[in-house]
Design a protein around this motif. Structure first.
Motif, PDB file in Angstrom:
ATOM      1  N   LYS A  85       0.840  -1.202   0.000  1.00 51.65           N
ATOM      2  CA  LYS A  85       0.000   0.000   0.000  1.00 51.65           C
ATOM      3  C   LYS A  85       0.873   1.250   0.000  1.00 51.65           C
ATOM      4  N   LEU A  86       1.910   1.246   0.841  1.00 45.24           N
ATOM      5  CA  LEU A  86       2.830   2.387   0.885  1.00 45.24           C
ATOM      6  C   LEU A  86       3.575   2.530  -0.440  1.00 45.24           C
ATOM      7  N   ALA A  87       4.001   1.410  -1.003  1.00 47.79           N
ATOM      8  CA  ALA A  87       4.745   1.437  -2.268  1.00 47.79           C
ATOM      9  C   ALA A  87       3.925   2.092  -3.378  1.00 47.79           C
ATOM     10  N   ARG A  88       2.651   1.748  -3.432  1.00 51.93           N
ATOM     11  CA  ARG A  88       1.785   2.345  -4.454  1.00 51.93           C
ATOM     12  C   ARG A  88       1.643   3.850  -4.245  1.00 51.93           C
ATOM     13  N   THR A  89       1.551   4.261  -2.985  1.00 57.97           N
ATOM     14  CA  THR A  89       1.405   5.687  -2.674  1.00 57.97           C
ATOM     15  C   THR A  89       2.675   6.463  -3.004  1.00 57.97           C
ATOM     16  N   VAL A  90       3.816   5.932  -2.590  1.00 64.12           N
ATOM     17  CA  VAL A  90       5.101   6.597  -2.835  1.00 64.12           C
ATOM     18  C   VAL A  90       5.379   6.735  -4.333  1.00 64.12           C
ATOM     19  N   SER A  91       5.106   5.672  -5.064  1.00 61.44           N
ATOM     20  CA  SER A  91       5.396   5.692  -6.500  1.00 61.44           C
ATOM     21  C   SER A  91       4.456   6.615  -7.270  1.00 61.44           C
ATOM     22  N   SER A  92       3.187   6.640  -6.875  1.00 62.83           N
ATOM     23  CA  SER A  92       2.216   7.450  -7.621  1.00 62.83           C
ATOM     24  C   SER A  92       2.256   8.925  -7.235  1.00 62.83           C
ATOM     25  N   LYS A  93       2.409   9.202  -5.948  1.00 54.05           N
ATOM     26  CA  LYS A  93       2.381  10.596  -5.496  1.00 54.05           C
ATOM     27  C   LYS A  93       3.738  11.289  -5.577  1.00 54.05           C
ATOM     28  N   LEU A  94       4.804  10.556  -5.274  1.00 56.95           N
ATOM     29  CA  LEU A  94       6.134  11.169  -5.237  1.00 56.95           C
ATOM     30  C   LEU A  94       6.978  10.861  -6.472  1.00 56.95           C
ATOM     31  N   LYS A  95       6.495   9.948  -7.296  1.00 55.92           N
ATOM     32  CA  LYS A  95       7.211   9.566  -8.523  1.00 55.92           C
ATOM     33  C   LYS A  95       8.602   8.998  -8.229  1.00 55.92           C
ATOM     34  N   ILE A  96       8.683   8.225  -7.154  1.00 52.89           N
ATOM     35  CA  ILE A  96       9.939   7.568  -6.779  1.00 52.89           C
ATOM     36  C   ILE A  96       9.836   6.086  -7.138  1.00 52.89           C
ATOM     37  N   PRO A  97      10.813   5.533  -7.847  1.00 51.35           N
ATOM     38  CA  PRO A  97      10.774   4.099  -8.167  1.00 51.35           C
ATOM     39  C   PRO A  97      10.914   3.264  -6.898  1.00 51.35           C
ATOM     40  N   VAL A  98      10.097   2.214  -6.800  1.00 50.45           N
ATOM     41  CA  VAL A  98      10.055   1.392  -5.586  1.00 50.45           C
ATOM     42  C   VAL A  98      10.387  -0.064  -5.904  1.00 50.45           C
ATOM     43  N   TYR A  99      11.270  -0.628  -5.086  1.00 50.16           N
ATOM     44  CA  TYR A  99      11.617  -2.048  -5.175  1.00 50.16           C
ATOM     45  C   TYR A  99      11.128  -2.732  -3.898  1.00 50.16           C
ATOM     46  N   MET A 100      10.466  -3.873  -4.044  1.00 49.61           N
ATOM     47  CA  MET A 100       9.962  -4.613  -2.897  1.00 49.61           C
ATOM     48  C   MET A 100      10.964  -5.710  -2.516  1.00 49.61           C
ATOM     49  N   TYR A 101      11.185  -5.890  -1.210  1.00 52.62           N
ATOM     50  CA  TYR A 101      12.174  -6.877  -0.766  1.00 52.62           C
ATOM     51  C   TYR A 101      11.652  -7.744   0.370  1.00 52.62           C
ATOM     52  N   GLU A 102      12.473  -8.710   0.765  1.00 51.49           N
ATOM     53  CA  GLU A 102      12.147  -9.674   1.825  1.00 51.49           C
ATOM     54  C   GLU A 102      10.787 -10.332   1.568  1.00 51.49           C
ATOM     55  N   ARG A 150      15.100 -10.424  -5.561  1.00 47.48           N
ATOM     56  CA  ARG A 150      14.963  -9.166  -4.827  1.00 47.48           C
ATOM     57  C   ARG A 150      14.616  -9.382  -3.355  1.00 47.48           C
ATOM     58  N   ILE A 151      14.710 -10.609  -2.901  1.00 49.67           N
ATOM     59  CA  ILE A 151      14.443 -10.883  -1.489  1.00 49.67           C
ATOM     60  C   ILE A 151      15.516 -10.233  -0.618  1.00 49.67           C
ATOM     61  N   ASN A 152      16.758 -10.392  -1.029  1.00 48.35           N
ATOM     62  CA  ASN A 152      17.900  -9.879  -0.273  1.00 48.35           C
ATOM     63  C   ASN A 152      18.132  -8.398  -0.583  1.00 48.35           C
ATOM     64  N   LEU A 153      18.180  -7.577   0.444  1.00 48.58           N
ATOM     65  CA  LEU A 153      18.380  -6.136   0.268  1.00 48.58           C
ATOM     66  C   LEU A 153      19.677  -5.828  -0.472  1.00 48.58           C
ATOM     67  N   ALA A 154      20.711  -6.586  -0.189  1.00 43.59           N
ATOM     68  CA  ALA A 154      22.004  -6.350  -0.839  1.00 43.59           C
ATOM     69  C   ALA A 154      21.909  -6.536  -2.351  1.00 43.59           C
ATOM     70  N   ASP A 155      21.072  -7.478  -2.787  1.00 40.95           N
ATOM     71  CA  ASP A 155      20.897  -7.704  -4.226  1.00 40.95           C
ATOM     72  C   ASP A 155      20.161  -6.535  -4.879  1.00 40.95           C
ATOM     73  N   VAL A 156      19.201  -5.981  -4.166  1.00 40.94           N
ATOM     74  CA  VAL A 156      18.459  -4.831  -4.695  1.00 40.94           C
ATOM     75  C   VAL A 156      19.379  -3.613  -4.789  1.00 40.94           C
ATOM     76  N   ARG A 157      20.281  -3.489  -3.825  1.00 38.68           N
ATOM     77  CA  ARG A 157      21.201  -2.344  -3.796  1.00 38.68           C
ATOM     78  C   ARG A 157      22.416  -2.512  -4.716  1.00 38.68           C
ATOM     79  N   LYS A 158      22.494  -3.604  -5.405  1.00 41.74           N
ATOM     80  CA  LYS A 158      23.660  -3.878  -6.248  1.00 41.74           C
ATOM     81  C   LYS A 158      23.950  -2.710  -7.195  1.00 41.74           C
ATOM     82  N   GLY A 159      25.186  -2.256  -7.183  1.00 39.91           N
ATOM     83  CA  GLY A 159      25.569  -1.121  -8.021  1.00 39.91           C
ATOM     84  C   GLY A 159      25.324   0.216  -7.359  1.00 39.91           C
ATOM     85  N   GLU A 160      24.568   0.163  -6.246  1.00 41.59           N
ATOM     86  CA  GLU A 160      24.208   1.365  -5.487  1.00 41.59           C
ATOM     87  C   GLU A 160      23.527   2.426  -6.363  1.00 41.59           C
ATOM     88  N   TYR A 161      23.411   3.613  -5.845  1.00 45.47           N
ATOM     89  CA  TYR A 161      22.700   4.691  -6.548  1.00 45.47           C
ATOM     90  C   TYR A 161      23.311   4.963  -7.918  1.00 45.47           C
TER      91      TYR A 161
END
Length: 223
Positions: free
Chosen positions: A36-53, A61-72
């Motif tokens: 629910k938060l992910a949908r709100t953040v992405s639609s209202k703030l236009k921030i890309p969202v990745y879901m983990y765990e 994408r379960i592991n946070l380190a895998d999602v952060r691969k390459g960093e910003y």
């Protein structure tokens, strides 16, 4: 984020928002809330969202380190060019100041650091590699080596204290530190820790047969 620099891996200004079932709520309910938060953040703030765990849409994408691969810096390029890095919600483009964000439901995480009595960061990184789960170490342990306050530090996230508690992680680091001929300067629990983790540590460290949280005075007083 265009100007941010630091030691810790990150893909955005907020970086990660975990939903943790502390009391009176299930992990499954936290998954619903996280989406629910992910949908709100992405639609209202236009921030890309990745879901983990527990909220992850994909196994990689379960592991946070895998999602952060390459960093910003790396994700800023790949999010637009690599289909496998497309976010679960929101635009396939980094927000100009906020970057991207990771949201999800997970079990209670213990942030635990052990400071070695050496300034050699290579030793901290070596030990971190020995103890973290993804490299064949302790289950539920994520670890990195840093230099903090002039000394080498092993920074850990214990993602499932029922598998590896903080006292067990300490003893494993102590074992490897002796092999590298260095001592332990100090250790620290960063943030909050569940009572059950403390109870488990007491039971294991002192062989306290039958000891439980029901014997903790404050718990009984606040019930």
């Amino acid at each position: 984020m265009r100007k941010h620099k630091g030691e810790h891996p990150r893909i955005g200004a907020t970086d990660v928002v975990p939903f943790v079932p502390v009391s009176g709520v299930s992990l499954k309910e936290c998954v619903v809330l996280s989406n629910k938060l992910a949908r709100t953040v992405s639609s209202k703030l236009k921030i890309p969202v990745y879901m983990y765990e527990a909220s992850a849409k994909r196994n990689d994408r379960i592991n946070l380190a895998d999602v952060r691969k390459g960093e910003y810096e790396g994700l800023k390029i790949e999010i637009e060019s690599n289909p496998s890095r497309k976010p679960d919600y929101g635009p396939s483009k980094m927000h100009p100041t906020a970057g991207a964000i990771v949201i999800g439901a997970r079990k209670y995480l213990i942030a635990y650091n052990v400071n070695l009595d050496t300034k050699d960061i290579k030793i901290a990184k070596e030990i971190a590699g020995k103890i973290r789960e993804k490299d064949g170490g302790l289950p539920g342990v994520k670890a990195l080596g840093f230099k903090v306050g002039g000394y080498a530090q092993i920074s850990m996230n214990l993602v499932d204290f029922e598998k590896t508690n903080f006292d067990e992680a300490y003893r494993e680091i102590e074992k490897w530190a002796k092999k590298f001929k260095v001592g332990i300067k100090s250790s620290e629990v960063y943030g909050m820790i569940p009572m059950e983790a403390l109870v488990r540590a007491v039971k294991k460290s002192f062989k306290a047969k039958g000891f439980s949280s029901e014997q903790v005075l404050e718990k009984r007083l606040y019930e």
